[in-house]
Design an enzyme around this catalytic site. Structure first.
Site, PDB file in Angstrom:
ATOM      1  N   THR A   1     117.919  67.819  43.944  1.00 61.28           N
ATOM      2  CA  THR A   1     118.205  66.576  44.667  1.00 61.28           C
ATOM      3  C   THR A   1     119.657  66.159  44.452  1.00 61.28           C
ATOM      4  O   THR A   1     120.407  66.802  43.718  1.00 61.28           O
ATOM      5  CB  THR A   1     117.293  65.437  44.171  1.00 61.28           C
TER       6      THR A   1
ATOM      7  N   LYS B   1     125.183  66.910  40.893  1.00 58.78           N
ATOM      8  CA  LYS B   1     126.420  66.737  40.129  1.00 58.78           C
ATOM      9  C   LYS B   1     126.522  65.399  39.401  1.00 58.78           C
ATOM     10  O   LYS B   1     127.455  65.186  38.628  1.00 58.78           O
ATOM     11  CB  LYS B   1     127.627  66.878  41.074  1.00 58.78           C
TER      12      LYS B   1
ATOM     13  N   GLU C   1     125.493  75.516  37.036  1.00 60.91           N
ATOM     14  CA  GLU C   1     126.483  76.364  37.686  1.00 60.91           C
ATOM     15  C   GLU C   1     126.780  75.913  39.106  1.00 60.91           C
ATOM     16  O   GLU C   1     127.925  75.928  39.562  1.00 60.91           O
ATOM     17  CB  GLU C   1     126.001  77.819  37.690  1.00 60.91           C
TER      18      GLU C   1
ATOM     19  N   ASP D   1     132.974  63.963  46.082  1.00 63.15           N
ATOM     20  CA  ASP D   1     132.326  65.207  45.681  1.00 63.15           C
ATOM     21  C   ASP D   1     133.328  66.132  44.982  1.00 63.15           C
ATOM     22  O   ASP D   1     133.015  66.739  43.946  1.00 63.15           O
ATOM     23  CB  ASP D   1     131.724  65.892  46.910  1.00 63.15           C
TER      24      ASP D   1
ATOM     25  N   LYS E   1     133.623  67.527  41.004  1.00 59.51           N
ATOM     26  CA  LYS E   1     133.715  68.947  40.658  1.00 59.51           C
ATOM     27  C   LYS E   1     134.895  69.221  39.739  1.00 59.51           C
ATOM     28  O   LYS E   1     134.753  69.934  38.728  1.00 59.51           O
ATOM     29  CB  LYS E   1     133.827  69.777  41.934  1.00 59.51           C
TER      30      LYS E   1
ATOM     31  N   GLY F   1     126.484  75.761  51.380  1.00 62.35           N
ATOM     32  CA  GLY F   1     125.368  76.325  52.131  1.00 62.35           C
ATOM     33  C   GLY F   1     124.124  76.408  51.281  1.00 62.35           C
ATOM     34  O   GLY F   1     124.188  76.653  50.063  1.00 62.35           O
TER      35      GLY F   1
END
Length: 814
Positions: free
Chosen positions: A554, A578, A605, A677, A681, A796
């Site tokens: 999720t 994340k 990962e 986002d 990261k 994807g």
């Protein structure tokens, strides 16, 4: 001569007794002795009737009627009509006597141990008589002999001790003069020198057979039951367990002592000295090999022969400074328990003599505590000793094997396997023979511990992983499909048996303790119960499976907030979400610490680069001693897709819409386009590089108009994109004018991070980055000029699902 004993399940009803008759008729021996238990469940009914009568509860008559009906029905189903009358008459006579005994208990309102032995003896006496009459009617050369005329005991009612000298003499005399091919005896029952009926304890029918076998030097003792031998572990709890074909007397005694119910522990002792083999067979699968118990030691590399356990255990601990160097404390401790008839299952004492810890039956814990506290009342009152501490709801799990002493590291292997699965060990005991290593654990962990150890020592290196999957949408459904396609490959090539036990979306959740059939998980989920994240966790914890993994597919903050609770239960986490790893630094550090403390892998990962091995590579660099100096990266597959496809011939809104529809963006595309986002990261990469950083420390050079950033839903967001088309076209034209391409770049250097849209000139590593690809450049002390580059599809559903899959495999290989 062979001795065959058939247990309660083997003679539970007429159909089973007919199976017994067929087995007996095929015995390859001139003579045989058949020992039988009561019809299945009858002994429990007799005890129930006795207790009801002693409590002056007249429902004992109903229980007695049930006992009578069981026997009469069995007679009518087994015997031809012409033979039924005499047998029914004899059985009813015995039942009348039984009724009289129960009436006596009812009238006086109590039952003595002596009366109890008389009452429960009728189970075996009735079944053996009926079965012997059936054998005769079936043409078998059979005689019936009452075991009370052969086995003599003391008058310790309930578990009488056999007088072997007199018993052996009576058995030899009888069988020397008996010409019948088959002799049928009731198990469990015996008599005292004064002629009173005694019993040999629950499971005493096995013991009866062993006593007879030893007395007449039998060729073999066979124990016929409802399983095909002694198993490597309890098959009801460990489905992968298998029958042990050959085992030593000593190993069998250890296993039976530690809960292997297929064999009554005292059974081995009478036949051990005479080396009479014991064969355990299955009445319902007579062709199965079963288990042969002999005096031969097992050679080869068979170290652990079986794993067993005892449930309903309590630990009693006596400790205090007054024990150190004071002789007699242990003697008094054990003596007071012995005098009360309390059996000690396990003993452990620290070398400092500061404490003694024993394991006993939970049912006796209260009495034991009172007795020991009374015995040491003076020492407790003066502070030399502390009052006895009792811990309940425990079990003992034991590894057993003759050859364990010649193999190093077994204890470490055992405790390491248990520790990795959060099985807390309360006490440990290991004898000098090293034939047994025992550990006291919480009763709730027994099934998990048995399966963990069985997998560790018996299952040809096949490791079972139990998954609990939250989120079965775009990524989650692809992950389940990949798992379904690869399940055979995983088992055959990687020795991993991966099961999905629970799944949930935002509306429904579904559990199958045996593993969900992944070919139709959608249908199963549609029939599930209402989704509840807290209840989902409770189910995972209650199932308490070994190698449990929580898979979060999720983007929910609420789900990520529960990670700590899973890790504290030693449940591993694999996530593409994340939020947790980019949350406040203290939370990130706590999760990492919990992962280490509870031996629960925490893998993410797919937080950066979907299926690309970016985080794993970074971890290996840092672990090997390298230091990250600078990171440059294009980390948003969705933004790369957008800017690779956006030009003067289309609109920015349409390209973003396309990216959303093809699964390159989050459900809320603003998260991607706002840069949040990408900030998450690069933050995660900085933290994994060893730097302390928070999200607010990262500079975000957003290209979105303020109006787009302030929207609260997708409809409003896309409308603002349409309204701002001129601004987006201007960005494109400016880059084209400089013969550059637009790329959303993340940078980290000297402890500082930033993200933003940049013009990338031809020749740059980022210039030819196509589609939704990601690229990361790691500049380190070992790669200062030419960076380590990781490049590939970074968005994807399929590649993200494959990244989740890869993390699961990593855990399987831990």
């Amino acid at each position: 001569m062979k001795i065959l004993k058939f247990g309660g399940t083997s003679v539970a009803n007429a159909q089973n007794i007919q199976k017994v008759q067929r087995i007996v008729s095929q015995i390859d021996s001139d003579k045989a002795v058949i020992v039988v238990s009561a019809l299945g469940g009858i002994t429990d009914l007799l005890l129930t009737a006795q207790n009801q009568a002693a409590e002056q509860d007249d429902t004992y008559k109903t229980t007695l009627a049930e006992i009578e009906n069981r026997h009469i029905q069995t007679i009518k189903e087994l015997l031809p009509i012409e033979r039924q009358s005499s047998v029914l008459s004899a059985v009813k006579s015995d039942l009348n006597t039984l009724e009289t005994l129960l009436e006596g208990a009812f009238l006086i309102g109590e039952s003595t141990p002596q009366l109890s032995d008389k009452i429960v003896s009728y189970g075996e006496l009735l079944s053996s008589f009926i079965i012997s009459e059936y054998f005769i009617s079936a043409g078998l050369d059979t005689s019936f002999k009452d075991s009370r005329e052969l086995i003599l005991t003391d008058e310790t009612y309930g578990k009488a001790a056999v007088n072997f000298k007199k018993t052996n003499a009576q058995c030899q005399a009888y069988f020397d003069g008996n010409s019948k091919r088959i002799t049928l005896l009731p198990g469990f029952v015996a008599s005292s020198a004064s002629g009173n009926t005694t019993t040999l304890g629950r499971g005493g029918s096995d013991y009866t057979a062993a006593v007879i076998a030893a007395a007449i030097n039998a060729e073999e003792l066979q124990i016929w039951t409802d399983v095909s031998g002694m198993y490597t572990a309890n098959p009801k709890l460990v489905k992968q367990s298998r029958a042990i074909t050959r085992i030593s007397y000593e190993e069998a005694m250890e296993l039976s002592h530690f809960g292997a119910k297929v064999l009554y522990p005292p059974t081995i002792q009478p036949v051990l000295a005479k080396a009479i083999p014991i064969r355990i067979k299955n009445t319902f699968d007579p062709d199965a090999e079963g288990t042969l118990i002999t005096s031969m030691k097992n050679g080869g590399d068979k170290t652990v022969r079986g794993i067993s356990y005892i449930e309903h255990i309590a630990l009693l601990s006596l400790e205090g400074p007054g024990m150190i160097g004071i002789p007699g404390v242990s003697k008094r401790f054990f003596e007071v328990l012995s005098q009360a008839g309390i059996s000690i299952v396990l003993i452990t004492q620290a070398s400092s003599e500061h404490s003694i810890c024993i394991g006993i039956s939970e049912a006796e814990a209260k009495v034991a505590r009172e007795l020991v506290n009374k015995e040491f009342d003076h020492e407790i009152s003066t502070g030399k000793l502390q009052p006895v501490v009792v811990e309940e709801d425990l079990a003992i799990i034991a590894l057993v094997g003759d050859n364990m002493k010649s193999h190093q590291g077994l204890s470490g292997k055992m405790f390491s396997a248990l520790g990795k699965n959060n099985v807390n060990i309360r006490a440990i005991a290991q004898g000098a023979s090293e034939r047994n290593i025992s550990a006291v654990i919480n009763a709730a962990d027994a099934k998990k511990a048995l399966n963990t150890l069985h997998e560790e020592f018996f299952e040809a290196r096949v490791k079972q992983l139990n998954l609990f999957v939250m989120g079965v949408g775009n990524v989650g459904s692809r992950f389940l499909r990949q798992l379904y396609q690869q399940r055979s490959f995983l088992k055959e090539n990687l020795k991993l048996n991966v099961r999905v036990i629970g799944i949930s979306n935002s509306r429904k959740m579904y559990f199958d303790p045996e593993g969900i059939e992944l070919g139709n998980w959608e249908e199963a989920l549609s029939k599930g119960e209402k989704a509840d994240k807290e209840l989902f966790f409770d189910r995972v914890r209650e199932l308490n499976y070994r190698n449990s993994i929580f898979v979060d597919n999720t983007a929910s903050e609420e789900v990520s907030d529960a990670y700590a609770t899973y890790l504290r239960e030693s449940i591993a986490i694999v996530t593409c979400n994340k939020i947790a790893c980019s949350s406040d630094y203290s939370n990130y550090k706590e999760l990492k610490a919990l992962s280490r403390t509870y031996n629960a892998p925490f893998l993410f990962e797919t937080n950066v680069g979907a299926g690309l091995p970016i985080i794993d590579t970074l971890k290996n660099l840092v672990a090997s001693g390298d230091k990250v100096l600078k990171i440059q990266a294009v980390l948003s597959g969705s933004l790369n897709f957008v800017f690779n496809n956006f030009n003067a011939d289309n609109t920015f809104k349409d390209i973003v819409k396309q990216a959303q529809e093809e699964g390159y963006t989050e459900p809320d595309p603003k998260i991607d386009l706002s840069g949040i986002d990408v900030m998450r990261k690069i933050l995660i990469l900085a933290r994994e590089s060893g730097y302390e950083l928070n999200l607010e420390d990262i500079e975000n050079q957003s290209f979105l108009p303020d109006a787009s950033l302030k929207t609260t839903n997708n409809e409003e967001f896309f409308k603002t994109l349409e309204e701002s088309e001129e601004e987006f076209q201007a960005l494109y034209k400016e880059a084209a004018k400089h013969q550059s391409r637009l790329k959303y770049v993340a940078r980290f250097e000297n402890g500082e991070a930033s993200v933003g849209l940049q013009h990338i000139p031809e020749g740059h590593d980022f210039y030819n980055l196509e589609g939704s690809d990601n690229i990361v450049l790691f500049y380190t002390e070992r790669y200062p000029d030419q960076p380590m580059i990781i490049k590939g599809a970074g968005a994807g559903a399929d590649v993200t699902a494959s990244g989740i899959f890869a993390d699961i495999i990593r855990i399987g290989n831990f």
